[in-house]
Design an enzyme around this catalytic site. Structure first.
Site, PDB file in Angstrom:
ATOM      1  CG  ASP A   1      42.252 -14.891  51.705  1.00  0.00           C
ATOM      2  OD1 ASP A   1      41.086 -14.910  52.139  1.00  0.00           O
ATOM      3  OD2 ASP A   1      43.010 -13.918  51.843  1.00  0.00           O
ATOM      4  N   GLY A   2      43.618 -19.231  50.832  1.00  0.00           N
ATOM      5  CA  GLY A   2      43.983 -20.411  50.033  1.00  0.00           C
ATOM      6  C   GLY A   2      42.982 -21.544  50.246  1.00  0.00           C
TER       7      GLY A   2
ATOM      8  CB  SER B   1      53.540 -10.754  44.080  1.00  0.00           C
ATOM      9  OG  SER B   1      52.878 -11.286  45.192  1.00  0.00           O
TER      10      SER B   1
ATOM     11  CB  THR C   1      44.760  -8.610  47.515  1.00  0.00           C
ATOM     12  OG1 THR C   1      43.642  -9.499  47.436  1.00  0.00           O
ATOM     13  CG2 THR C   1      44.280  -7.195  47.747  1.00  0.00           C
ATOM     14  CB  ALA C   2      46.245 -13.300  45.041  1.00  0.00           C
ATOM     15  CE1 TYR C   3      53.237 -14.105  40.493  1.00  0.00           C
ATOM     16  CE2 TYR C   3      52.017 -15.878  39.476  1.00  0.00           C
ATOM     17  CZ  TYR C   3      53.186 -15.190  39.645  1.00  0.00           C
ATOM     18  OH  TYR C   3      54.309 -15.588  38.972  1.00  0.00           O
TER      19      TYR C   3
ATOM     20  CG  ASN D   1      42.863 -15.569  44.068  1.00  0.00           C
ATOM     21  OD1 ASN D   1      42.076 -14.748  44.515  1.00  0.00           O
ATOM     22  ND2 ASN D   1      43.702 -16.247  44.822  1.00  0.00           N
ATOM     23  CD  GLU D   2      46.019 -15.949  40.472  1.00  0.00           C
ATOM     24  OE1 GLU D   2      45.934 -17.166  40.722  1.00  0.00           O
ATOM     25  OE2 GLU D   2      46.136 -15.113  41.367  1.00  0.00           O
TER      26      GLU D   2
ATOM     27  CB  ALA E   1      59.780 -10.917  33.808  1.00  0.00           C
TER      28      ALA E   1
HETATM   29  P1  NAP Z   1      48.318 -20.645  48.816  1.00  0.00           P
HETATM   30  O1  NAP Z   1      49.294 -21.000  49.849  1.00  0.00           O
HETATM   31  O2  NAP Z   1      46.951 -21.187  48.875  1.00  0.00           O
HETATM   32  O3  NAP Z   1      48.257 -19.067  48.715  1.00  0.00           O
HETATM   33  C1  NAP Z   1      49.433 -18.294  48.690  1.00  0.00           C
HETATM   34  C2  NAP Z   1      49.233 -17.047  49.517  1.00  0.00           C
HETATM   35  O4  NAP Z   1      48.341 -16.173  48.817  1.00  0.00           O
HETATM   36  C3  NAP Z   1      48.620 -17.310  50.888  1.00  0.00           C
HETATM   37  O5  NAP Z   1      49.280 -16.508  51.830  1.00  0.00           O
HETATM   38  C4  NAP Z   1      47.174 -16.873  50.711  1.00  0.00           C
HETATM   39  O6  NAP Z   1      46.597 -16.385  51.898  1.00  0.00           O
HETATM   40  C5  NAP Z   1      47.320 -15.738  49.730  1.00  0.00           C
HETATM   41  N1  NAP Z   1      46.120 -15.439  48.958  1.00  0.00           N
HETATM   42  C6  NAP Z   1      45.358 -16.285  48.210  1.00  0.00           C
HETATM   43  N2  NAP Z   1      44.356 -15.615  47.608  1.00  0.00           N
HETATM   44  C7  NAP Z   1      44.473 -14.326  48.003  1.00  0.00           C
HETATM   45  C8  NAP Z   1      43.740 -13.143  47.713  1.00  0.00           C
HETATM   46  N3  NAP Z   1      42.695 -13.165  46.892  1.00  0.00           N
HETATM   47  N4  NAP Z   1      44.169 -11.977  48.263  1.00  0.00           N
HETATM   48  C9  NAP Z   1      45.237 -11.937  49.087  1.00  0.00           C
HETATM   49  N5  NAP Z   1      45.973 -13.020  49.391  1.00  0.00           N
HETATM   50  C10 NAP Z   1      45.601 -14.200  48.846  1.00  0.00           C
HETATM   51  O7  NAP Z   1      49.042 -20.975  47.440  1.00  0.00           O
HETATM   52  P2  NAP Z   1      48.596 -21.730  46.108  1.00  0.00           P
HETATM   53  O8  NAP Z   1      47.558 -22.756  46.432  1.00  0.00           O
HETATM   54  O9  NAP Z   1      49.815 -22.147  45.412  1.00  0.00           O
HETATM   55  O10 NAP Z   1      47.970 -20.596  45.178  1.00  0.00           O
HETATM   56  C11 NAP Z   1      46.887 -19.839  45.511  1.00  0.00           C
HETATM   57  C12 NAP Z   1      47.155 -18.418  45.095  1.00  0.00           C
HETATM   58  O11 NAP Z   1      48.493 -18.071  45.438  1.00  0.00           O
HETATM   59  C13 NAP Z   1      47.080 -18.131  43.608  1.00  0.00           C
HETATM   60  O12 NAP Z   1      45.772 -17.870  43.206  1.00  0.00           O
HETATM   61  C14 NAP Z   1      47.997 -16.907  43.459  1.00  0.00           C
HETATM   62  O13 NAP Z   1      47.267 -15.707  43.508  1.00  0.00           O
HETATM   63  C15 NAP Z   1      48.893 -16.955  44.649  1.00  0.00           C
HETATM   64  N6  NAP Z   1      50.284 -17.005  44.184  1.00  0.00           N
HETATM   65  C16 NAP Z   1      51.067 -15.937  44.482  1.00  0.00           C
HETATM   66  C17 NAP Z   1      52.365 -15.881  44.015  1.00  0.00           C
HETATM   67  C18 NAP Z   1      53.172 -14.687  44.359  1.00  0.00           C
HETATM   68  O14 NAP Z   1      52.629 -13.791  45.026  1.00  0.00           O
HETATM   69  N7  NAP Z   1      54.421 -14.623  43.929  1.00  0.00           N
HETATM   70  C19 NAP Z   1      52.890 -16.914  43.249  1.00  0.00           C
HETATM   71  C20 NAP Z   1      52.063 -17.985  42.949  1.00  0.00           C
HETATM   72  C21 NAP Z   1      50.751 -18.000  43.417  1.00  0.00           C
HETATM   73  P3  NAP Z   1      46.193 -17.328  53.125  1.00  0.00           P
HETATM   74  O15 NAP Z   1      47.425 -17.450  53.944  1.00  0.00           O
HETATM   75  O16 NAP Z   1      45.134 -16.522  53.804  1.00  0.00           O
HETATM   76  O17 NAP Z   1      45.708 -18.645  52.606  1.00  0.00           O
END
Ligand code: NAP
Ligand code: MN
Length: 257
Positions: free
Chosen positions: A46-47, A161, A156-158, A117-118, A180
């Site tokens: 997804d990333g 969480s 389903t992403a950040y 995503n967001e 927070a």
């Molecule tokens: P990334 O490594 O590209 O993505 C982080 C993880 O989020 C990967 O496991 C990715 O899945 C998953 N993901 C991305 N979009 C998703 C979606 N729509 N639904 C479910 N899972 C999803 O990291 P990045 O480039 O830094 O940031 C990309 C995204 O990461 C941001 O848009 C944000 O949503 C998320 N993120 C999450 C957190 C958290 O959960 N604490 C913190 C910061 C950012 P794949 O393994 O399939 O690529």
């Protein structure tokens, strides 16, 4: 659609599927064109999908995306490695549907951005104060680490969480979630995730964004000189995705945990 490009995650499996895909497509008369593709094959997660969309952000009206996931099941893709033959055959036979995912249109006093995503404001350095206006009316005075506004796809992403709700595919909604939040008598904010229609105007205003980052999908920007961030109610950019097979939303969701 004869011009294509491939965006793949830098790992061995993705590289080998990319090689196979190039060979098959060129044997069928397709031409590799990174600059003006009609279809972007996405091989990865997804990333990787988010990355690919941002690469072609200014051509979204002409480009569509077709993905295969080299990890688990994804939200942007319906195929895994074992389904590779079906993935390619479906494309070649043209037996796919097209779905559109709206992006958030974010403008500040300095710049504009699009998020799939967001979008989020996060301040790890100090307590961030944000006035939240919904359709130009003050809704709450937030204090805390930050706020995130996610799309249905990004739910389903950040967002997840942070304890936000997962929104089923197809719902024209966005979700505002606190990171927070500080809740006591002097500062009043809702505290729980807020799900809204995606045609609402959302303004995040602050006297001081010193130390805060604006996050747009995978990218972050310093916003110390910004005072107002607005998510516009228009959906002027959509991502067009080819969907070959029908995978239930809940199967995708189940593969997450
Ligand atoms: P990334 O490594 O590209 O993505 C982080 C993880 O989020 C990967 O496991 C990715 O899945 C998953 N993901 C991305 N979009 C998703 C979606 N729509 N639904 C479910 N899972 C999803 O990291 P990045 O480039 O830094 O940031 C990309 C995204 O990461 C941001 O848009 C944000 O949503 C998320 N993120 C999450 C957190 C958290 O959960 N604490 C913190 C910061 C950012 P794949 O393994 O399939 O690529
Ligand atoms: Mn990006």
């Amino acid at each position: 659609m004869k011009k294509y490009t491939i965006v793949s995650r830098p790992d061995k499996l993705s590289a080998s599927l990319e090689g196979k895909t190039r060979k098959t497509l060129s044997a069928h008369g397709y031409v590799y064109d990174e600059d003006e593709p009609e279809v972007v094959f996405v091989i990865g997660g997804d990333g990787t999908f988010i990355y690919a969309v941002h690469q072609y952000l200014d051509q979204l009206d002409k480009v569509c995306f077709y993905g295969i996931h080299t990890g688990t099941l994804g939200f942007y893709t319906d195929y895994q490695e074992a389904d590779y033959e079906e993935f390619i055959e479906t494309f070649l036979s043209g037996k796919y549907a097209q779905v559109y995912y709206p992006m958030l249109h974010v403008v500040t006093d300095q710049d504009e951005y699009y998020a799939l995503n967001e979008m989020r404001i996060e301040n790890a350095a100090r307590t961030q104060e944000i006035d939240v206006l919904l359709d130009d009316r003050l809704f709450e005075e937030y204090r805390g680490t930050g706020l995130i506004l996610s799309t249905q796809l990004g739910s389903t992403a950040y967002n997840r969480s942070l304890g936000g709700a997962v929104l089923q595919e197809g719902l024209p909604l966005v979700q505002l979630c606190e990171i927070a939040g500080i809740h006591h008598s002097a500062y009043r904010s809702l505290g729980s995730p807020l799900v809204m229609r995606n045609n609402i105007k959302i303004t995040l205003r602050s006297n001081d964004y010193q130390g805060a980052l604006l996050g747009i999908d995978s990218d972050v920007y310093w916003i110390e000189d910004v005072h107002e961030i607005t998510v516009l109610p228009d959906v002027d950019k959509k991502v067009r995705v080819l969907r070959g097979r029908t995978v239930s939303y809940f199967s995708r969701l189940k593969s997450l945990f």
